[in-house]
Scaffold this motif. Structure first.
Motif, short mmCIF file in Angstrom:
data_model
loop_
_atom_site.label_atom_id
_atom_site.label_comp_id
_atom_site.label_asym_id
_atom_site.label_seq_id
_atom_site.Cartn_x
_atom_site.Cartn_y
_atom_site.Cartn_z
N ARG A 105 10.61 -131.78 90.76
CA ARG A 105 11.41 -131.14 91.81
C ARG A 105 10.73 -129.94 92.48
O ARG A 105 10.87 -129.76 93.70
N ARG A 164 22.81 -147.27 91.05
CA ARG A 164 21.77 -146.43 91.66
C ARG A 164 20.43 -146.94 91.15
O ARG A 164 20.24 -147.12 89.94
N SER A 206 18.50 -136.93 88.59
CA SER A 206 19.05 -136.69 89.93
C SER A 206 18.30 -137.51 90.98
O SER A 206 17.20 -138.01 90.72
N ASP A 207 18.89 -137.63 92.17
CA ASP A 207 18.21 -138.32 93.27
C ASP A 207 16.85 -137.68 93.57
O ASP A 207 15.86 -138.37 93.81
N GLU A 208 16.83 -136.36 93.56
CA GLU A 208 15.58 -135.65 93.90
C GLU A 208 14.49 -135.90 92.88
O GLU A 208 13.31 -135.79 93.19
N GLN A 209 14.87 -136.21 91.64
CA GLN A 209 13.87 -136.60 90.65
C GLN A 209 13.51 -138.08 90.81
O GLN A 209 12.35 -138.46 90.82
#
Lengths: 337, 337
Positions: free
Chosen positions: B306, B79, B145-148
């Motif tokens: 976020r 990732r 996380s992806d959103e971060q």
């Protein structure tokens, strides 16, 4: 005494009493005064100043408002130039705890109470006499003529760049503009060992710079809007005095380069500022500078401003001198009371 | 694969083959992409870019254009986020003597040959896949996380200020603007121990900043043109994204203060630059920043972006997402392929 004041965009003669002195101030008989672009801006309404303009001068101390004979003896009869910012110390606040935060930190040029000779709330040098605090005065060494000494203030402003930028990190500098201040800046940077290219619009003024060892280029020969400019400089000084200078300065500046702003023209000019961000330029505003350094340069002969003098007018012809100073090709115009 | 391209000021869907890889490049499946103001500028014609925009993303390496199995094993399935400037090294010029002067000096963000993901000559993240050189990629730790992670690029841009300015020399900073980037900048400066006041126009956005410990003030409450401003800051960051920001920034900056420019709006705005000279400000243009520092901040939890996410759209609704991103009060909008 004869003086001139600003009225409706013009210089008007005015008979005034000589300035009364506070303790710690001097009365200075003006020997020579210089006309600067700021004076022309003042005629156009800059700072809403309605007193006597003029902040470049050399003069002689003829009276001292002092309680000690020692101070009188030290200054009376001396040939002097003067720092133009009248700060806390000059305004009777000798003690640090009574001073503004800038004076306390040793930066009187940004004094929050400051008056400025011939610019803000204090009469200037287009007169037979002016007054300044003794702490603003610098004695002019005998080896420096009046015609050189009258350049001390603008030369100090040029020297300020050497205080703000480590010029020796740069191999070459571009100076934009070929006017009075740009001419001094180019000479100061040369004297510091830097290669200098002056970009100007006037062949005659550029020729004057070449005689002092400065390389020159006509602005019209710079290719605009090319994606990969062949010319780029890590140090660029903008001293055109015109709103269009900033755009060219941004173009000539190399990425991560330093851009010194010297022009204080008024009025908002349409400017794109994204090149500052995309190139990550450092833009440094630069105003008044160190008189000591300027006097040293004049004394050493490393910078000789005398070839910049276009003409000396008697003080009583100040309005004509102002008009003459705005003619194309004219550099420094002096007034002799 | 589905991608979007810029046509006549709009995003249009376009089926394209997945990018072919050069040696040393990776194919990245986009997991999330962020919409930035630069993307909106690109729609308005910035850089005349006609490819696929999008430069904020987090994704997964699904193919590696490499001759060594070791490199493939290192990257496949990871990732990643990616630095957006594709410089000499990424363009196949690994050896210093083949590189431009900026890459040789270790400043690839100013590479003279550079392409920029989704901005200059290279397709970006508003697509199912994108390609980047391996040297541009940074592995995202599992704790983020992806959103971060999708905020890494703009957060790095905010962190660039910490590289350029010794913030601890300042006791307090003013951040102008309450948009996406300004919100991140305020949080980054807070995380560095600085007191921060955000000046914005939108009560809702300011409230979002207050939740993160930032003091706020409505721009309309700042007294304009007062001679002695009660408010002045030795460090001011202009991140309004609007031409009017610079004037207020100059007003709020203290003499000899530092003004960081972050806005890259296009179009010339009428700006007076004399305050830079008279106040002797240092203006620093600031663009891309260090990914490592941004990832560290995200991992530590010191900055949590976020709460800035307004909505996540599926990639196929990218045009609607673009319109939504321009609504008043909306901060970050994300696209999920």
């Amino acid at each position: 005494m004869l003086s001139f004041v600003v009225r409706n965009g013009r210089l008007k003669p005015r008979q005034k009493p000589v300035p009364r002195l506070r303790p710690g101030w001097a009365l200075v008989r003006v020997r020579l005064a210089g006309i600067c672009n700021t004076d022309l801006e003042i005629l156009r309404g800059y700072h809403n100043f309605r007193g006597t303009p003029g902040h470049e001068f050399v003069g002689e101390v003829v009276r001292v408002g002092s309680r000690t004979g020692k101070e009188r003896r030290k200054w009376l009869g001396r040939r002097v130039v003067g720092e133009i910012n009248i700060a806390c110390a000059g305004l009777g606040r000798a003690r640090a705890r009574k001073q503004c935060s800038y004076c306390r930190r040793g930066v009187p040029t940004h004094c929050l109470r400051r008056r400025v000779l011939g610019i803000v709330a204090h009469d200037g040098a287009f007169a037979e006499y002016l007054s300044l605090p003794l702490c603003n005065l610098r004695v002019v060494p005998g080896a420096i003529s009046d015609e050189q000494a009258v350049f001390t203030e603008p030369l100090a402003a040029a020297c300020e760049i050497l205080e703000q930028v480590r010029v020796m990190q740069h191999s070459e500098a571009a100076v934009l503009g070929d006017g009075k201040l740009a001419q001094l800046i180019a000479r100061v940077l040369c004297s510091a060992g830097l290669g200098v290219v002056m970009f100007g619009k006037h062949a005659g003024k550029l020729a004057r710079a070449r005689q002092a060892g400065v390389a020159t280029q006509l602005v019209s020969s710079v290719r605009r809007n090319s994606r990969s400019p062949r010319q780029s400089y890590s140090l660029v000084v903008e001293a055109t005095g015109s709103p269009s200078g900033l755009t060219l300065a941004q173009q000539l500046a190399a990425p991560r380069g330093t851009l010194v702003l010297k022009s204080t023209f008024h009025g908002a000019a349409p400017v794109e500022t994204w090149p500052v961000v995309v190139k990550e330029l450092t833009v440094i505003g630069s105003r008044c500078g160190p008189f000591r350094r300027a006097l040293k340069l004049l004394r050493s002969g490393k910078v000789d401003p005398r070839p910049l003098v276009a003409r000396v007018f008697p003080l009583r012809e100040a309005p004509a001198a102002m008009r003459f100073a705005q003619r194309p090709g004219v550099l420094k115009v002096l007034l002799k009371p």
